[in-house]
Design a protein around this motif. Structure first.
Motif: not given
Length: 611
Positions: A269-288
């Motif tokens: 469960l922790v690994g799934l949460l890590d991957n999800l937060t990483w994906a969200l952060s990359q979307i935000g960075v690329y958008a900016i």
């Protein structure tokens, strides 16, 4: 249900202490730097190298793109690449040097902590070694020193890594701050969410899995040892115990499997949460960054710099926070280690206590002494009043379980009385430090332990430089092992047991007991204690051995313990124990005239002592 029970037991654990993360870091790094002062130079060097190696090629790529877009000469680009390559090569060499100079010092520091742990368990009160909770705590402390990646060594490695990773984060903040501070905030928040999940998972699995497994580890170690123990091998084969033992081992493995499965589910469960937060952060960075490029505020080369830096920054922020989560996990393990070191008493805590003063004679008085083993309902010894005068021979007799060995453990101060007190020449023995008190005695126990050392050191119980070989040889002769030693190709230098040397010697039961007698003779202490060391001998052989040994020790005080009465005739006094109480005390003749428990026991055994 099981979890609630474990949590309640943890709260009520008297051995467990809590130390802060910073306290544990200070203790470990303080010891490490004290022992290896060169690390004051090496560690800062590694911290400075890490950001250079992390961002060097990112900057090179940015500059190359700018050169290409500006149509610079190829020669200029090659010169630039050569400069960067030289920096990279130097940094790599320094980093290799850094790790090679560090890793073995971490291990050496962990070995120092293991020595502290071994010293503690060998000097703490003997009674603690029979307490399962204390032994579980010892197992947890061992786990904290057991490998390179957890506990004390893991804390050293992770602590240094965290400082180096933090340097990378700081450089990333300086780079990203020139573009948009919101990127820094976004990446930090998502990394912090990952940290929280990792930290809570570490705390939860430590409490509900690894702490619980300390008890399992102790049992599993026993099962692993007993199946390979040479002394148990005959019984296993003759009584066909293999299936039964394997079944017990299988049940232990099933218990471990269920806890391990619980552990892996949590971390899935922790690994799934890590991957999800990483994906969200990359979307935000690329958008900016894409928005800044479209607005014309950022060049293509700088966009590449920021994208690469954002990836590195997120990776290292996440790593720093995971380092922190790991440090908190390892700190909990170090708490186990420090709790065990701080628990109870050992000889090292007795500084300032007085040593036993030298005397020509030592008299012991038991005043209303009672003793009850931990968690036991009944007293093993009750209301004992007896005096052991200097130079006296005292026989302590009774059937198995009568309290004889408990009396000896109290006399030797392996246990402290539950009630009453023991006086040595009028002074409570608890006022003396244990080591000087132990030096008064030369005990011979029923269970004789052979150490995987040469025979001569098994007699002297001392390192080679402190061993008088001629004296050890004489003591072996006096104990009845002259012919045995003469038959050995290496004589007194023969290695014992097949642990260190393949041709090691393992004595028989009777030979072990003679070895123990040789140890007692070599120590030459004021009081000799024989706690049923002749149980493997027949009654007549026991009588002869006691008589010979008694003539060897001269005017020393001696206590002979036995459930057989071959040792009683030459003793000044006899103490008869029944059911934890001394029911009779006197000379052989007076007790025979009294016609009580001693006389009855003597008559039953008389056939063995009739000429």
């Amino acid at each position: 249900m099981l979890e609630n029970k474990n949590e309640e037991e943890r709260k009520n654990e008297p051995i467990k202490k809590e130390y802060s993360l910073w306290s544990n870091l200070g203790m470990i790094f303080g010891h490490m730097l004290h022992c290896h002062k060169v690390l004051y130079i090496i560690i800062p060097m590694g911290i400075l190298i890490t950001p250079v190696m992390s961002y060097l090629w990112t900057f090179l790529s940015k500059i190359v793109i700018e050169y290409i877009m500006a149509e610079k000469e190829l020669q200029d680009m090659l010169l630039l690449v050569g400069i960067f390559f030289s920096i990279q090569a130097a940094s790599t060499c320094l980093n290799t040097f850094y790790w090679s100079m560090n890793w073995y010092r971490y291990i050496a520091t962990r070995m120092d902590f293991m020595i502290q742990l071994n010293r503690k368990v060998m000097t703490m009160k003997f009674e603690y070694l029979e307490n399962p909770k204390v032994m579980d705590a010892f197992k947890k402390a061992q786990n904290a020193c057991g490998n390179n990646d957890d506990g004390v060594e893991g804390m050293m490695r992770t602590g240094v890594d965290a400082m180096a990773n933090l340097a990378v984060v700081i450089v990333g903040v300086l780079i990203m701050g020139t573009l948009n501070p919101w990127i820094i905030l976004l990446l930090t928040i998502t990394s912090f969410l990952s940290f929280i999940s990792n930290d809570r998972a570490n705390a939860y699995t430590k409490r509900t899995v690894w702490d619980v497994l300390a008890n399992w580890s102790r049992k599993n170690d026993y099962m692993m040892n007993v199946t390979t123990d040479f002394s148990a091998a005959k019984d296993i084969r003759m009584f066909s115990l293999s299936k039964w033992l394997l079944n017990k081992k299988g049940k232990l493995d099933e218990y471990r499997y269920e806890l391990q499965k619980k552990h892996e589910r949590v971390w899935c469960l922790v690994g799934l949460l890590d991957n999800l937060t990483w994906a969200l952060s990359q979307i935000g960075v690329y958008a900016i960054i894409i928005y800044e490029v479209l607005q014309g505020g950022v060049t293509v080369a700088n966009a590449f710099l920021y994208v690469s830096t954002a990836t590195t920054f997120y990776q290292y922020v996440n790593t720093v926070l995971k380092n922190l989560a790991s440090l908190r996990k390892m700190s909990r393990q170090v708490c186990d280690f420090r709790s065990f070191l701080d628990f109870g008493e050992g000889q090292e805590t007795e500084e300032g206590m007085k040593s036993v003063p030298h005397s020509e004679q030592y008299e012991f008085q038991f005043e209303n002494v009672s003793f009850r083993y931990p968690n036991a309902e009944k007293y093993a010894l009750r209301d004992l009043n007896i005096t052991l005068a200097g130079g006296e021979r005292l026989a302590v007799v009774g059937l198995n379980g009568a309290g004889k060995s408990t009396f000896i453990k109290l006399l030797l101060r392996l246990y402290e009385p539950t009630e009453g007190r023991i006086l040595l020449n009028g002074t409570d023995i608890r006022e003396y430090d244990r080591e000087s008190y132990f030096n008064l005695f030369a005990p011979v126990f029923q269970e004789v332990y052979q150490f995987a050392f040469p025979l001569v050191e098994n007699v002297s119980m001392a390192p080679p430089k402190l061993t008088d070989e001629k004296r050890a040889d004489r003591c072996l002769d006096m104990a009845g092992l002259k012919e045995k030693v003469a038959s050995l190709p290496k004589g007194i230098h023969t290695e014992m047991l097949k642990i260190i040397e393949d041709d090691g010697l393992d004595f028989s039961g009777g030979e072990k007991q003679k070895l123990a007698l040789a140890r007692a003779l070599y120590k030459d202490a004021a009081i000799i204690v024989l706690d049923e060391p002749t149980a493997a001998l027949d009654a007549l052989a026991e009588y002869e051995l006691y008589q010979n040994f008694d003539s060897m020790i001269g005017n020393k005080t001696a206590v002979y313990i036995s459930h057989r009465l071959s040792s009683t005739r030459f003793c000044q006094h006899i103490a008869m124990f029944v059911g934890g109480k001394m029911v009779e005390y006197g000379t052989h003749d007076s007790l025979m005239d009294a016609n009580g428990a001693y006389a009855e026991m003597f008559h039953v055994q008389a056939q063995y002592y009739t000429d």
